[in-house]
Design an enzyme around this catalytic site. Sequence first.
Site, PDB file in Angstrom:
ATOM      1  N   LYS A  19       3.970  -7.313   3.668  1.00 56.34           N
ATOM      2  CA  LYS A  19       4.733  -6.063   4.212  1.00 56.34           C
ATOM      3  C   LYS A  19       4.250  -5.710   5.524  1.00 56.34           C
ATOM      4  O   LYS A  19       4.719  -5.700   6.545  1.00 56.34           O
ATOM      5  CB  LYS A  19       4.533  -4.785   3.197  1.00 56.34           C
ATOM      6  CG  LYS A  19       5.263  -3.955   4.022  1.00 56.34           C
ATOM      7  CD  LYS A  19       5.358  -2.568   2.847  1.00 56.34           C
ATOM      8  CE  LYS A  19       3.906  -1.854   2.819  1.00 56.34           C
ATOM      9  NZ  LYS A  19       3.743  -1.040   3.845  1.00 56.34           N
ATOM     10  N   ASN A  20       2.677  -5.536   5.618  1.00 55.39           N
ATOM     11  CA  ASN A  20       2.232  -4.889   6.611  1.00 55.39           C
ATOM     12  C   ASN A  20       2.196  -5.918   8.039  1.00 55.39           C
ATOM     13  O   ASN A  20       2.207  -5.422   9.114  1.00 55.39           O
ATOM     14  CB  ASN A  20       0.679  -4.314   6.383  1.00 55.39           C
ATOM     15  CG  ASN A  20       0.784  -3.104   5.493  1.00 55.39           C
ATOM     16  OD1 ASN A  20       1.683  -2.474   5.448  1.00 55.39           O
ATOM     17  ND2 ASN A  20      -0.231  -2.684   5.211  1.00 55.39           N
ATOM     18  N   ARG A  90       6.292   5.445   8.007  1.00 56.14           N
ATOM     19  CA  ARG A  90       5.544   5.503   9.383  1.00 56.14           C
ATOM     20  C   ARG A  90       5.423   4.664  10.326  1.00 56.14           C
ATOM     21  O   ARG A  90       5.488   4.632  11.562  1.00 56.14           O
ATOM     22  CB  ARG A  90       4.154   6.025   9.093  1.00 56.14           C
ATOM     23  CG  ARG A  90       4.093   7.246   8.041  1.00 56.14           C
ATOM     24  CD  ARG A  90       2.628   7.421   7.691  1.00 56.14           C
ATOM     25  NE  ARG A  90       1.861   7.551   8.970  1.00 56.14           N
ATOM     26  CZ  ARG A  90       1.796   8.822   9.752  1.00 56.14           C
ATOM     27  NH1 ARG A  90       2.278   9.710   9.223  1.00 56.14           N
ATOM     28  NH2 ARG A  90       0.771   8.714  10.685  1.00 56.14           N
ATOM     29  N   CYS A 114       1.633  13.055   5.572  1.00 60.60           N
ATOM     30  CA  CYS A 114       1.444  12.133   4.784  1.00 60.60           C
ATOM     31  C   CYS A 114       0.718  12.332   3.268  1.00 60.60           C
ATOM     32  O   CYS A 114      -0.206  12.960   3.558  1.00 60.60           O
ATOM     33  CB  CYS A 114       1.183  10.735   5.447  1.00 60.60           C
ATOM     34  SG  CYS A 114       0.738   9.167   4.497  1.00 60.60           S
ATOM     35  N   ARG A 119      -2.796  11.613   9.330  1.00 57.94           N
ATOM     36  CA  ARG A 119      -2.409  10.419   9.995  1.00 57.94           C
ATOM     37  C   ARG A 119      -1.749  10.575  11.262  1.00 57.94           C
ATOM     38  O   ARG A 119      -0.451  10.378  11.554  1.00 57.94           O
ATOM     39  CB  ARG A 119      -1.535   9.663   9.168  1.00 57.94           C
ATOM     40  CG  ARG A 119      -2.101   9.161   7.734  1.00 57.94           C
ATOM     41  CD  ARG A 119      -1.175   8.302   6.759  1.00 57.94           C
ATOM     42  NE  ARG A 119      -1.114   6.720   7.377  1.00 57.94           N
ATOM     43  CZ  ARG A 119      -0.439   5.861   6.661  1.00 57.94           C
ATOM     44  NH1 ARG A 119       0.157   6.112   5.535  1.00 57.94           N
ATOM     45  NH2 ARG A 119      -0.436   4.727   7.249  1.00 57.94           N
ATOM     46  N   ASP A 302      -6.301  -0.116   1.149  1.00 61.42           N
ATOM     47  CA  ASP A 302      -5.258  -0.157   0.522  1.00 61.42           C
ATOM     48  C   ASP A 302      -5.516  -0.852  -1.023  1.00 61.42           C
ATOM     49  O   ASP A 302      -4.600  -1.000  -1.677  1.00 61.42           O
ATOM     50  CB  ASP A 302      -4.308  -1.268   1.150  1.00 61.42           C
ATOM     51  CG  ASP A 302      -3.585  -0.535   2.468  1.00 61.42           C
ATOM     52  OD1 ASP A 302      -3.655   0.806   2.283  1.00 61.42           O
ATOM     53  OD2 ASP A 302      -2.898  -1.094   3.048  1.00 61.42           O
ATOM     54  N   ARG A 394       8.635   0.172  -2.449  1.00 63.62           N
ATOM     55  CA  ARG A 394       8.508   0.073  -0.761  1.00 63.62           C
ATOM     56  C   ARG A 394       7.621  -1.166  -0.418  1.00 63.62           C
ATOM     57  O   ARG A 394       7.629  -1.657   0.800  1.00 63.62           O
ATOM     58  CB  ARG A 394       7.605   1.250  -0.223  1.00 63.62           C
ATOM     59  CG  ARG A 394       8.529   2.662  -0.455  1.00 63.62           C
ATOM     60  CD  ARG A 394       7.899   3.766   0.349  1.00 63.62           C
ATOM     61  NE  ARG A 394       7.543   3.281   1.450  1.00 63.62           N
ATOM     62  CZ  ARG A 394       6.695   3.952   2.212  1.00 63.62           C
ATOM     63  NH1 ARG A 394       6.185   5.158   1.860  1.00 63.62           N
ATOM     64  NH2 ARG A 394       6.370   3.539   3.676  1.00 63.62           N
TER      65      ARG A 394
HETATM   66  C1  UD1 Z   1      -2.151   0.530   8.287  1.00 62.95           C
HETATM   67  C2  UD1 Z   1      -1.339   0.032   7.038  1.00 62.95           C
HETATM   68  C3  UD1 Z   1      -1.688   0.742   5.894  1.00 62.95           C
HETATM   69  C4  UD1 Z   1      -3.275   0.758   5.936  1.00 62.95           C
HETATM   70  C5  UD1 Z   1      -3.984   1.293   7.006  1.00 62.95           C
HETATM   71  C6  UD1 Z   1      -5.645   1.247   7.201  1.00 62.95           C
HETATM   72  C7  UD1 Z   1       0.809  -0.977   7.954  1.00 62.95           C
HETATM   73  C8  UD1 Z   1       2.354  -0.663   8.056  1.00 62.95           C
HETATM   74  N1  UD1 Z   1       0.027   0.189   7.184  1.00 62.95           N
HETATM   75  O1  UD1 Z   1      -1.703   1.595   8.550  1.00 62.95           O
HETATM   76  O2  UD1 Z   1      -1.253   0.221   4.797  1.00 62.95           O
HETATM   77  O3  UD1 Z   1      -3.707   1.710   4.550  1.00 62.95           O
HETATM   78  O4  UD1 Z   1      -3.453   0.428   8.193  1.00 62.95           O
HETATM   79  O5  UD1 Z   1      -5.924  -0.258   6.788  1.00 62.95           O
HETATM   80  O6  UD1 Z   1       0.284  -1.757   8.519  1.00 62.95           O
HETATM   81  N2  UD1 Z   1      -5.662   7.337  13.110  1.00 62.95           N
HETATM   82  C9  UD1 Z   1      -5.664   8.634  13.987  1.00 62.95           C
HETATM   83  N3  UD1 Z   1      -5.024   8.340  15.180  1.00 62.95           N
HETATM   84  C10 UD1 Z   1      -4.019   7.437  15.373  1.00 62.95           C
HETATM   85  C11 UD1 Z   1      -3.867   6.472  14.331  1.00 62.95           C
HETATM   86  C12 UD1 Z   1      -4.902   6.521  13.492  1.00 62.95           C
HETATM   87  O7  UD1 Z   1      -6.680   9.273  13.904  1.00 62.95           O
HETATM   88  O8  UD1 Z   1      -3.415   7.684  16.484  1.00 62.95           O
HETATM   89  C13 UD1 Z   1      -6.362   7.442  11.870  1.00 62.95           C
HETATM   90  C14 UD1 Z   1      -5.475   7.594  10.771  1.00 62.95           C
HETATM   91  O9  UD1 Z   1      -5.324   8.856  10.420  1.00 62.95           O
HETATM   92  C15 UD1 Z   1      -6.333   6.874   9.659  1.00 62.95           C
HETATM   93  C16 UD1 Z   1      -7.185   5.659  10.301  1.00 62.95           C
HETATM   94  O10 UD1 Z   1      -6.977   6.253  11.641  1.00 62.95           O
HETATM   95  O11 UD1 Z   1      -7.277   8.081   9.282  1.00 62.95           O
HETATM   96  C17 UD1 Z   1      -6.559   4.353  10.210  1.00 62.95           C
HETATM   97  O12 UD1 Z   1      -5.306   4.468  10.495  1.00 62.95           O
HETATM   98  P1  UD1 Z   1      -4.407   3.125  10.927  1.00 62.95           P
HETATM   99  O13 UD1 Z   1      -5.404   2.079  11.061  1.00 62.95           O
HETATM  100  O14 UD1 Z   1      -3.759   3.562  12.223  1.00 62.95           O
HETATM  101  O15 UD1 Z   1      -3.416   2.981   9.963  1.00 62.95           O
HETATM  102  P2  UD1 Z   1      -1.806   2.604   9.907  1.00 62.95           P
HETATM  103  O16 UD1 Z   1      -1.554   1.608  11.027  1.00 62.95           O
HETATM  104  O17 UD1 Z   1      -1.102   3.655   9.946  1.00 62.95           O
END
Ligand code: UD1
Length: 418
Positions: A19-20, A90, A114, A119, A302, A394
């Site tokens: 999915k991701n 998201r 979330c 996030r 995850d 999902r």
């Molecule tokens: C993706 C995955 C999710 C997984 C996560 C971490 C998808 C669709 N989802 O989510 O399943 O749990 O990676 O492996 O691929 N952060 C910030 N600022 C930002 C972006 C992120 O502070 O602009 C923080 C987030 O709050 C979180 C951490 O960085 O604490 C990791 O988030 P991120 O790697 O961005 O996760 P996602 O891409 O949302």
Amino acid sequence: MIIHGGAPLRGTVSLSGSKNAALPIMMASLLTAEPLTLRNVPRLRDVKTAMELLGQLGVAVRWTGEHDVELCAAKISSHEAPYELVKTMRASFVVLGPLLARTGRARVSTPGGCAIGARPVNLHITGIRALGSKIQFRHGYVEAHAEKLTGGRIWLDSPSVGATQNIMMAAVTARGRTLIENAAREPEVQDLARVLVKMGAQISGSGSHVIEIEGVEKLHGAEHEIICDRIEAGSMMVAAAITGGDVKISNAPVADLEAVIAKLRETGVRVEANGHGLRVARPATLVPIELRTLPYPGFPTDLQAQMMALLTQADGTSVITETIFENRFMHAQELARMGADILMKGNTAIVRGPSELCGAPVMATDLRASMGLILAGLAAETATELSRIYHLDRGYEALDAKLTALGAQIERVKDDSL
Ligand code: UD1
């Protein structure tokens, strides 16, 4: 969903596409007027949401086979990703980069909070600004505008998966060279880079901490098979272990699962890996361990809920530290309702086992937490009733059918499926 525990799972299971990986790759279709043909796309609610969003932007998108999707963004008719869709998924926020790169403007709702933490999207924004885009926040939306993006040097405070993907897609047709430092290394980021390269992008270093992108004039169509889902693989491995079963995973991405295999082996679970798959079986006693979630190649957040379920069965005290999300222990209280002994201290959970789990009505709070509760249910003595299972749909394709084929007794009492 009613889960009747007690049966050891046995047999062979085959994984769905990730999915991701699929979601951002679908968004990459915005970067070209030519068709992008994808295989091994999982049939999931989130994929359906991504198709709806892309459809609203003007992309012609359709299933051409059981797991094949064709996307063609010959014309883009809207620049807006509305709140109604972004709040349900998201990952929709990742349209910002490709939409801006292709059309020079994008209006994308910010995702809001979330269940597993705040996030924020600040890293996405910093990166896209560094490529020369003007950005304003208005009425809950990010409004981005750029005549022509230009390459830049971006250092991510933390290796965000979504920010790396968003910036990569914004940079592929920018003028000049972009460096993303402290980039995410996840296999799903690497799969996106592979597709972009097939589409004509010049990207090197994906899978390392520094990704280098040399902007090209334009991208073209491509065909791609999505990688298999390493999180589904890990979930199935825990299912085998927690039920004292013996399961083969025919198409497991073994190289992407190194940390998961290492940690399961540390608990005593027998994991045999060869080039094509995995076999997982459990010994009489499980050993407690210390576990920290980390960015790839560390242990994935995850799979934290699933491991917590397993560690309730270990003989002694395990310590789990969640370093990626600040509020990802909602399942702990639900597991406690099933008889688990879990003490929470900030981002650390102390799990004392072995606990005799018994069925209880429990509630899913997010996708992976739901899976953790199902796994606990498979090890419980009496029936577990899991509500809010729309979270599962999902992200896990045909989960009930796959687990049932391995001998689990699971039924849906109200149909929440697609
Ligand atoms: C993706 C995955 C999710 C997984 C996560 C971490 C998808 C669709 N989802 O989510 O399943 O749990 O990676 O492996 O691929 N952060 C910030 N600022 C930002 C972006 C992120 O502070 O602009 C923080 C987030 O709050 C979180 C951490 O960085 O604490 C990791 O988030 P991120 O790697 O961005 O996760 P996602 O891409 O949302």
